[in-house]
Design an enzyme around this catalytic site. Structure first.
Site, PDB file in Angstrom:
ATOM      1  N   ASP A 148      52.301  26.310  29.551  1.00  0.00           N
ATOM      2  CA  ASP A 148      51.746  26.406  30.121  1.00  0.00           C
ATOM      3  C   ASP A 148      50.449  27.041  30.305  1.00  0.00           C
ATOM      4  O   ASP A 148      49.243  26.091  30.635  1.00  0.00           O
ATOM      5  CB  ASP A 148      52.064  27.498  31.792  1.00  0.00           C
ATOM      6  CG  ASP A 148      51.539  27.547  32.857  1.00  0.00           C
ATOM      7  OD1 ASP A 148      51.124  28.001  32.291  1.00  0.00           O
ATOM      8  OD2 ASP A 148      52.096  26.666  33.795  1.00  0.00           O
ATOM      9  N   VAL A 180      51.676  25.780  36.195  1.00  0.00           N
ATOM     10  CA  VAL A 180      51.462  24.262  35.872  1.00  0.00           C
ATOM     11  C   VAL A 180      53.206  23.749  35.441  1.00  0.00           C
ATOM     12  O   VAL A 180      53.529  23.046  36.290  1.00  0.00           O
ATOM     13  CB  VAL A 180      50.958  23.890  34.598  1.00  0.00           C
ATOM     14  CG1 VAL A 180      50.597  22.498  34.533  1.00  0.00           C
ATOM     15  CG2 VAL A 180      49.487  24.830  34.995  1.00  0.00           C
ATOM     16  N   ASP A 181      53.578  25.170  35.368  1.00  0.00           N
ATOM     17  CA  ASP A 181      55.085  24.775  35.351  1.00  0.00           C
ATOM     18  C   ASP A 181      55.116  24.733  36.710  1.00  0.00           C
ATOM     19  O   ASP A 181      56.922  23.790  37.095  1.00  0.00           O
ATOM     20  CB  ASP A 181      55.531  26.431  34.430  1.00  0.00           C
ATOM     21  CG  ASP A 181      55.687  25.904  33.246  1.00  0.00           C
ATOM     22  OD1 ASP A 181      55.806  25.081  32.470  1.00  0.00           O
ATOM     23  OD2 ASP A 181      55.621  26.802  32.702  1.00  0.00           O
ATOM     24  N   TYR A 182      55.350  25.665  37.605  1.00  0.00           N
ATOM     25  CA  TYR A 182      55.914  25.595  38.801  1.00  0.00           C
ATOM     26  C   TYR A 182      55.559  24.269  39.605  1.00  0.00           C
ATOM     27  O   TYR A 182      56.603  23.532  40.372  1.00  0.00           O
ATOM     28  CB  TYR A 182      54.693  26.761  39.828  1.00  0.00           C
ATOM     29  CG  TYR A 182      55.725  26.832  41.304  1.00  0.00           C
ATOM     30  CD1 TYR A 182      57.143  27.620  41.440  1.00  0.00           C
ATOM     31  CD2 TYR A 182      55.182  26.255  42.617  1.00  0.00           C
ATOM     32  CE1 TYR A 182      57.874  27.238  42.296  1.00  0.00           C
ATOM     33  CE2 TYR A 182      55.945  26.716  43.709  1.00  0.00           C
ATOM     34  CZ  TYR A 182      57.305  26.574  43.764  1.00  0.00           C
ATOM     35  OH  TYR A 182      58.150  26.883  44.807  1.00  0.00           O
TER      36      TYR A 182
END
Length: 408
Positions: A148, A180-182
């Site tokens: 991320d 950013v992962d989410y």
């Protein structure tokens, strides 16, 4: 009540860490059967991203930490060593009857195991195969790995985040959580759902969905990136200052801070009245929002001095009466104690083998006809191996033999 929206959909989830697992969790919440494939012995890499860990009833070390727990509720855990031919065959057998195949291996990794899109498509032409990677399936960076924070840096997010130039601590700054992962997880879910709809409505064909963190962070910069595309200029870091209406930012009061966003001229007039300075609204320097943006440091400094005169609660009450958007700067304890958060049920309780009433965060979607009411705890490693392998003809003796060989 109707069945959940994705009831009857089966997902084979080979994703690890955060973005892919978050997407699969979203789909599990919506009613899909999600079979999570993990490495025997160690499981998902996220299981090692601790502490804190849940307390094992016997006091033994375990692999159920907060990082894993946040992204894996509602799934079934099956251990399979995909590096072994027997493990690869298990995955192919499971893939024959699945609607969605999810993976987040580096580009090309699964091809050597015969588990890439073309191989799975050959045995299940209707499959929706979603690949979640750092840089996507094409392009010069495709083979690279990343996390991320790397994408926050490379995608431009850090360049516009942080204290303003000239202030102490100025410079690029990472957003706290793995945002950013989410967002990539949400994009993956959208892509899968769109592909499922296309398959049903337009001929029954599956397809490959390519989602990556790099594309996601760039797209998420929205109006910030658009400024650059319009005039070629970089938006400056603004700290807690707002991005449109002014004044907007965190203001210190006698006992804490509040966040204020004055979005239009009418709100500015009402805010000036609340602050005891109605004449500011007629000051030629600040009458229009564009004037206030141009003189941001001036109006922010004036407001800062006024807010220092009274406590947070006083200002919040008066500003709310005036219809001006504002809110306290809460920590997590304050967030989950907030009466509105409690009324919305954002903290849920699930029955976990290690903790009878384990707190999790609920799915943020609310449906009138198909509400999500039944949440299941993130599974222990391999908890469902026998159950799932039995569906493809593996009896208990065969499963035990595979365990001894380190295959499951």
């Amino acid at each position: 009540m109707s069945a959940l929206p994705l009831s009857g959909i089966k997902i084979l989830d080979l994703t690890r860490v955060l973005a892919g697992p978050l997407s699969a969790q979203m789909l599990a919440d919506l009613g899909a059967e999600v079979i999570k494939i993990e490495r025997p012995g160690t499981g998902d890499d996220a299981r090692a991203f601790g502490p804190p860990y849940l307390v094992d009833p016997d006091g033994k070390e375990n692999n159920n930490n907060s990082f894993y727990l946040c992204a894996n509720r509602g799934k079934k855990s099956v251990t399979v060593n995909i590096a072994k031919p027997e493990g690869q065959q298990i995955i192919r057998e499971l893939a024959k009857s699945c609607d969605v195949f999810m993976e987040n291996y580096k580009v090309g990794d699964l091809k050597r195991y015969g588990l890439d899109y073309e191989s799975i498509k050959a045995i299940n032409p209707r499959v929706i195969y979603c690949s979640v990677t750092g840089f996507g399936q094409t392009g010069p960076y495709a083979p690279r790995a990343g996390y991320d924070a790397i994408f926050q840096a490379m995608g431009g997010l850090m360049s516009v985040t942080g204290h303003m130039d000239g202030e102490p601590g100025a410079g690029p700054m990472k957003v706290g959580p793995s945002i950013v992962d989410y967002m990539t997880g949400m994009n993956s879910s959208i892509g899968i759902l769109a592909a499922l709809y296309h398959r049903k409505a337009n001929g029954g064909e599956g397809q490959h969905v390519d989602v990556c963190l790099f594309d996601t962070v760039i797209a998420s910069l929205s109006h910030f990136a658009q400024i650059y595309l319009v005039n070629g200029e970089m938006p400056p870091r603004r700290g807690t200052w707002g991005n449109g209406g002014m004044p907007a930012g965190v203001f210190r009061c006698t006992d804490g801070e509040l966040m204020l966003v004055v979005g239009n001229d009418g709100q500015f007039q009402r805010t000036c009245a609340v602050l005891g300075k109605p004449e500011l609204a007629d000051d030629p320097r600040f009458v229009r929002n564009n004037d206030r943006v141009a003189r941001g440091k001036e109006i922010m400094a004036i407001f800062a001095g006024l807010f220092l005169k009274k406590p947070v609660a006083y200002w919040l009450e008066e500003l709310e009466k005036a219809g001006v958007p504002c809110g306290p700067v809460n920590d997590f304890a304050q967030v989950f104690a907030d009466p509105h958060v409690r009324s919305r049920g954002m903290e849920i309780k699930v029955d976990h083998p290690f903790e009878h009433a384990l707190s999790l965060i609920r799915n943020p979607l609310t449906f009138s006809g198909t509400p999500i009411n039944d949440y299941r705890a993130p599974p222990l490693l391999g908890a469902n191996t026998k159950e799932i392998l039995a569906t493809i003809g593996y009896d208990d003796d065969k499963v035990e033999a595979l365990k001894k060989q380190g295959i499951v």
